[in-house]
Design an enzyme around this catalytic site. Structure first.
Site: not given
Length: 380
Positions: A55, A264, A268, A306, A354, A356
């Protein structure tokens, strides 16, 4: 854009922002020139996961924590096969790493992979500047790449902007691959790779899911060729307004009513698939200490982020979409940015952060269990 000169870590270096602000320091990692979008990460740990997160493609990451590189680099914590950041900015790099897991220094790893960085600058001042002015294009120049300031600024201003950038296909796998379930196989998931991190399919595998990771160019037919119990859309770089193909694929999944989970960039994509717009944040959310509230439970989580773009969806009402009712399920407590969406009439949800979180925190790991519950419900 980069050249590497091993052992030249003390060469002079210059960081030039597109608005003309200049910082001078010393080379860190490779020596040469690099360009990207200047963003800052507030995490005090987990720099290896940050560097290898796809990313961050075409971004120059500024670390707000002053001491970086303390634990060196190991071979276990990589989130992908390479470092993806375009450049790296630190204040006080560790001279000697201190960790039994370390195999080499961060400086050497950046140099070996051709990542141009800079050290010895006031990263706090740079972060404050980006908070006030917003994320912007930047260049780092060291060694023979240094020219007069006007020439360097001109090169930075010629670099491409992040807004309008279509990047997911540049970082995604080109061939499908399978991550087998750990233990008994319970479900099959088709994961569309828009810049997936290695820990993501691992978290699903831990729950008995066999994950078929597909290229960003995968079609709806490719997705259903693996006979999935659920479909996952990953994180990734770039401007979601350019991601017409993933949006089209996701709409195909929604039409079929297959359980769907996105994180993430995937959040979107779901926003766009439901008919919401997206917009670029002033300076984004990056780091592992971002507070988010799960509005479905009231629980507040500290989460890893992020993202520089966000979904434009109403926080105060349920919205009607072509796929039924939808609502904002998660919100950032710092600035009320949408951090999650869920459909009320179909088994689909997403979050902007995130879960994870290989470097931690693990407050949001339950979201993988929520995905499993959707697949169990669909099977029942």
């Amino acid at each position: 854009m980069t050249t590497s000169t091993r052992g030249a870590g003390k060469a002079p270096a210059v960081l030039v922002l597109e608005d003309g602000r200049i910082f001078r320091g010393r080379a860190y990692g490779a020596v040469g020139a690099t360009f990207g979008e200047a963003v800052f990460s507030t995490g005090m740990t987990g720099y290896q996961e940050t560097l290898t997160d796809p990313s961050y493609h075409r971004q120059v990451v500024v670390m707000t924590a002053p001491h970086v590189g303390n634990t060196g680099v190991n071979d276990e914590d990589m989130e992908s096969k390479k470092i993806w950041v375009s450049g790296y900015v630190v204040r006080d790099p560790a001279r000697v790493p201190s960790s039994w897991r370390s195999r080499r220094t961060l400086d050497d790893e950046l140099d070996a992979q051709g990542v141009v960085g800079i050290s010895g600058i006031d990263t706090r001042a740079l972060t404050r500047h980006l908070r006030e002015r917003g994320a912007m294009r930047v260049g780092i120049f060291s060694g023979e790449a240094i020219q007069d300031d006007a020439a360097l600024l001109a090169r930075v201003q010629e670099a491409p902007e992040m807004k309008g950038a279509d990047l997911s296909a540049e970082v995604a796998t080109t061939e499908p691959y399978v991550v087998p379930a750990i233990g008994e196989k319970k479900f099959t998931v088709a994961a569309v790779d828009l810049g997936i991190k290695g820990m993501t399919p691992h978290r699903m595998a831990e729950r008995g899911i066999e994950v078929h990771v597909l290229p960003a160019t995968a079609t709806v037919e490719d997705v259903y060729a693996v006979n999935p119990d659920g479909v996952f859309f990953s994180n990734g770089p770039g401007d979601p307004s350019t991601a017409d193909h993933p949006v089209s694929v996701m709409r195909g999944v929604l039409e079929r009513g297959t359980p769907l989970f996105g994180i993430c960039f995937g959040n979107q994509i779901l926003g766009r698939a439901l008919g919401f717009g997206t917009f670029k944040l002033k300076y984004g959310h990056r780091g592992i200490n971002q507070p988010v509230q799960d509005r479905t439970t009231g629980k507040v989580e500290v989460t890893a982020h992020n993202h520089g773009f966000a979904v434009d969806a109403p926080l105060d009402k349920v919205s009607d979409t072509p796929y039924g009712r939808a609502e904002v399920s998660h919100v950032c407590l710092n600035d009320n940015v949408v951090e999650g969406l869920q459909l009320l009439d179909r088994p689909a949800f997403s979050v902007q952060y995130h879960p994870e979180a290989a470097a931690g925190p693990h407050d949001a790991a339950y979201l993988f269990d929520r995905f499993v519950s959707l697949m169990e419900g669909q099977r029942a």
